[in-house]
Design an enzyme around this catalytic site. Structure first.
Site, mmCIF file in Angstrom:
data_model
loop_
_atom_site.group_PDB
_atom_site.id
_atom_site.type_symbol
_atom_site.label_atom_id
_atom_site.label_comp_id
_atom_site.label_asym_id
_atom_site.label_seq_id
_atom_site.Cartn_x
_atom_site.Cartn_y
_atom_site.Cartn_z
ATOM 1 N N HIS A 176 -5.760 -7.645 -2.887
ATOM 2 C CA HIS A 176 -5.511 -6.622 -1.868
ATOM 3 C C HIS A 176 -5.824 -7.143 -0.463
ATOM 4 O O HIS A 176 -5.012 -7.035 0.442
ATOM 5 C CB HIS A 176 -6.327 -5.369 -2.149
ATOM 6 C CG HIS A 176 -6.066 -4.264 -1.160
ATOM 7 N ND1 HIS A 176 -4.887 -3.561 -1.147
ATOM 8 C CD2 HIS A 176 -6.812 -3.763 -0.158
ATOM 9 C CE1 HIS A 176 -4.914 -2.662 -0.164
ATOM 10 N NE2 HIS A 176 -6.078 -2.765 0.448
ATOM 11 N N ASP A 190 0.808 -1.213 0.000
ATOM 12 C CA ASP A 190 0.000 0.000 0.000
ATOM 13 C C ASP A 190 0.848 1.272 0.000
ATOM 14 O O ASP A 190 1.814 1.380 0.746
ATOM 15 C CB ASP A 190 -0.906 0.021 1.239
ATOM 16 C CG ASP A 190 -1.756 -1.234 1.348
ATOM 17 O OD1 ASP A 190 -1.299 -2.336 0.951
ATOM 18 O OD2 ASP A 190 -2.875 -1.114 1.857
ATOM 19 N N HIS A 230 -7.350 -24.243 1.164
ATOM 20 C CA HIS A 230 -8.464 -24.606 0.277
ATOM 21 C C HIS A 230 -8.460 -23.735 -0.976
ATOM 22 O O HIS A 230 -8.557 -24.233 -2.110
ATOM 23 C CB HIS A 230 -9.773 -24.439 1.061
ATOM 24 C CG HIS A 230 -10.986 -24.822 0.277
ATOM 25 N ND1 HIS A 230 -11.865 -25.810 0.672
ATOM 26 C CD2 HIS A 230 -11.484 -24.347 -0.887
ATOM 27 C CE1 HIS A 230 -12.840 -25.908 -0.222
ATOM 28 N NE2 HIS A 230 -12.637 -25.039 -1.180
ATOM 29 N N ASP A 281 -4.463 0.428 -2.960
ATOM 30 C CA ASP A 281 -4.442 1.486 -1.949
ATOM 31 C C ASP A 281 -3.385 2.548 -2.253
ATOM 32 O O ASP A 281 -2.541 2.897 -1.411
ATOM 33 C CB ASP A 281 -4.254 0.932 -0.530
ATOM 34 C CG ASP A 281 -5.572 0.474 0.099
ATOM 35 O OD1 ASP A 281 -5.587 0.157 1.288
ATOM 36 O OD2 ASP A 281 -6.599 0.438 -0.633
ATOM 37 N N HIS A 340 -0.735 4.714 -0.323
ATOM 38 C CA HIS A 340 -1.532 5.751 0.354
ATOM 39 C C HIS A 340 -0.988 7.166 0.200
ATOM 40 O O HIS A 340 -0.661 7.835 1.184
ATOM 41 C CB HIS A 340 -1.689 5.401 1.835
ATOM 42 C CG HIS A 340 -2.732 4.356 2.065
ATOM 43 N ND1 HIS A 340 -4.046 4.530 1.671
ATOM 44 C CD2 HIS A 340 -2.669 3.130 2.640
ATOM 45 C CE1 HIS A 340 -4.748 3.455 1.988
ATOM 46 N NE2 HIS A 340 -3.938 2.584 2.575
ATOM 47 N N ASN A 399 -9.157 -1.523 -1.325
ATOM 48 C CA ASN A 399 -10.462 -1.083 -0.824
ATOM 49 C C ASN A 399 -10.601 0.437 -0.927
ATOM 50 O O ASN A 399 -11.703 0.963 -1.125
ATOM 51 C CB ASN A 399 -10.722 -1.583 0.601
ATOM 52 C CG ASN A 399 -9.670 -1.122 1.579
ATOM 53 O OD1 ASN A 399 -8.463 -1.228 1.317
ATOM 54 N ND2 ASN A 399 -10.083 -0.620 2.730
ATOM 55 N N HIS A 400 -9.479 1.144 -0.850
ATOM 56 C CA HIS A 400 -9.573 2.604 -0.918
ATOM 57 C C HIS A 400 -9.863 3.114 -2.322
ATOM 58 O O HIS A 400 -10.483 4.172 -2.492
ATOM 59 C CB HIS A 400 -8.323 3.245 -0.300
ATOM 60 C CG HIS A 400 -8.331 3.181 1.191
ATOM 61 N ND1 HIS A 400 -8.788 4.204 1.975
ATOM 62 C CD2 HIS A 400 -7.994 2.179 2.041
ATOM 63 C CE1 HIS A 400 -8.718 3.845 3.260
ATOM 64 N NE2 HIS A 400 -8.234 2.608 3.320
#
Lengths: 154, 402
Positions: B244, B73, B306, B109, B75, B144-145
């Site tokens: 992410h 990230d 998995h 991000d 930022h 997510n940002h």
């Protein structure tokens, strides 16, 4: 209007090439300098026998086109023409990267004349009058919020 | 040249004039916003004129390159971004790409918490084009940002960032006005169509900044369609699975290519304001923290195994999103590699580290942490800066946190 250059742009200007915008030919990267001077010479002597026009001549022609006409008028017409010409003649890989000086001159003119390229005398975009068709909600950051006052609780 | 020839030449040049003007304006606006001049856009991989408006598919699965670098990230911190890239030998002191044929994956991000968002987006775009020329690849991903900002969730935006967007809008609008003055060009779409003039509960002085940000980043906005729509959301490179937050079995079932395509289509404006369901909530591909707990034993290794089993060839999942205060590390026997070191000033300013996966040396962490400098340098009188970011960096084994 308060146009500001990004810090990067300012740094770029102070650190990199110093260009003289009075020259008709641009000084490119060192490997194209000799080509430039040949072209400049051909243009200066008005090489009428050559059916292939020099870059300089082509650029000047582009400036005469109808598309460009309105851009050349107004308070920044001169700076626009210089910047556009330089760009057209630029043979740098990153086209225009050798035009920092005329670009900055155009920026300065625009900052001083925010409506330099507005369409009509009234100058305002029609978009400013149109209302949004629906509420577009944002979630603002805390620091930007109005303080809650007792009155607003009504 | 005879008169007729003159006229013909003038006409043919003027046919090109609108495109040249447009190219000039874009270059001028880009320079004014970012201070950069970009190489021309690389040609599309699969030009297919018979399918209208079709974009070449985003790369979801790529073969193993000889050198792969993963960056966490960022930022909004351009300096740290450059430090991280320099640490990996990807850029030189003049910010030129020198990474050769490496593949670089940035796991999302870029936005929020810092004021250099557009600068980073432009800088990465510059590097992408330079890398392409040397056979290298730089791939950026949605965090997510990114998803939040495209949806108008600006809770983590900084004041400086808002200013950066306000300035962007001023130049972008001037550029559109210039294009509008050329009769041969279509009047550019107004990016403010449908953007509110005011925002309830927000201080008036910030209206301009938020208007600009909404215009720029909403689906099909100029910044989201230009930069963010190039991002993948899930990615497989060789035996490494990149995402992410994290992938769950249902995400793999849904389809990795499908996820990438749907998110891109959403960013380009085809499905309204909100992102697809697997991008929202705590089990979202961009929000999951199940494999990122700093206490490794609290990670859900069973689910991770998995998921890896259901992605052919995948040996590990590489994720950002959760700040690792101890630096890059692995959990679940190095099947989960966590690469968010919180390097942005807005995240505490963690020391830059990047993950390297190479055919010659396997998995390595390239770190600027002075504790890991080569012992050979110990006698040298180096400046403080060099100690922190030496040319060849320090190396440490991927830690398995007990």
């Amino acid at each position: 209007m308060g146009l500001a250059q990004s810090a990067e742009a300012a740094a770029h200007v102070t650190q990199t090439q110093t260009q003289t915008s009075t020259q008709t030919s641009t000084s490119n990267n060192s490997n194209s300098t000799s080509l430039d001077s040949v072209l400049a010479e051909a243009a200066a002597y008005g090489n009428n026998d050559d059916t292939e026009e020099s870059i300089e001549a082509k650029a000047q022609r582009a400036l005469e086109c109808p598309c460009i006409a309105d851009l050349r008028t107004g308070p920044c017409g001169f700076q626009f023409s210089e910047a556009f010409l330089c760009f057209l003649k630029s043979t740098a890989e990153e086209k225009g990267s050798d035009c920092v000086s005329p670009f900055v001159a155009l920026q300065s003119c625009i900052k001083a004349n925010p409506n330099a390229f507005s369409k009509d005398v009234l100058g305002e975009d029609e978009s400013e009058k149109s209302e949004p068709t629906q509420e577009y909600k944002i979630l603002p950051p805390q620091w930007s919020r109005e303080p809650q006052s007792p009155k607003s609780r009504l | 040249m005879g008169r007729e020839e003159e006229a013909e030449t003038q006409t043919s040049i003027c046919k090109d004039a609108p495109n040249l003007l447009s190219f000039f304006v874009d270059t001028f606006v880009d320079f004014s916003v970012s201070g950069l001049f970009l190489l021309p856009t690389p040609p599309l991989q699969n030009p297919n004129p018979s399918i209208s408006r079709s974009l070449p598919p985003l790369p979801t699965r790529l073969p193993s390159p000889s050198r792969l670098i993963a960056v966490g990230d960022l930022h909004g911190d351009l300096d740290k971004t450059k430090q991280a890239l320099r640490l990996a030998g990807l850029i030189d002191a003049s910010d030129r790409y020198v990474g050769g044929s490496a593949t670089v994956v940035q796991v999302g991000d870029v936005l929020d918490r810092g004021g250099d968002e557009l600068k980073i987006l432009y800088f990465l775009e510059k590097l992408k084009r330079e890398a392409a020329r040397s056979g290298g690849k730089i791939i950026t991903m949605n965090g997510n940002h990114e998803i939040m900002n495209i949806e108008g969730d600006f809770r983590f935006v900084t004041k400086t960032a808002l200013d950066e967007f306000r300035v962007w809008e001023q130049w972008f609008s001037v550029g559109n006005k210039m294009k509008g003055l050329c009769q041969g060009l279509e009047t550019p779409t107004d990016p403010f169509k449908g953007v509110p003039m005011s925002f309830h509960g927000v201080k008036r002085e910030f209206f301009d900044g938020f208007r600009a940000r909404v215009a720029a980043l909403r689906p099909n906005g100029p910044i989201s369609s230009r930069f963010l729509s190039q991002n993948v959301t899930v990615l497989v490179v060789g035996d490494s699975l990149f995402v992410h937050g994290g992938l769950l079995p249902q995400h793999v079932d849904y389809g990795l290519e499908r996820i990438n395509e749907e998110v891109r289509d959403w960013i380009n404006g085809s499905s309204g304001k909100f992102s697809p369901q697997y991008c929202r909530g705590r089990n979202a591909v961009v929000w999951l923290r199940k494999f990122s707990n700093e206490v490794a034993q609290n990670c859900d290794c069973a689910t991770l195994e998995h998921v890896l089993k259901t992605v052919p060839g995948a040996k590990r999942m590489i994720m950002g999103h959760t700040i690792q205060t101890a630096g890059i590390n692995g959990a679940c026997e190095n099947r989960a590699i966590r690469i968010d070191v919180g390097m942005s000033r807005g995240c505490g300013g963690g020391l830059p580290e990047v993950l390297e996966i190479s055919k010659n040396s396997g998995l390595r962490i390239l770190t600027s942490n002075p504790l890991y400098q080569n012992m050979g340098n110990a006698g040298l009188n180096v400046g403080k800066e060099e100690l922190l970011i030496p040319a060849h960096g320090g190396l440490r084994e991927v830690e398995v946190k007990a």
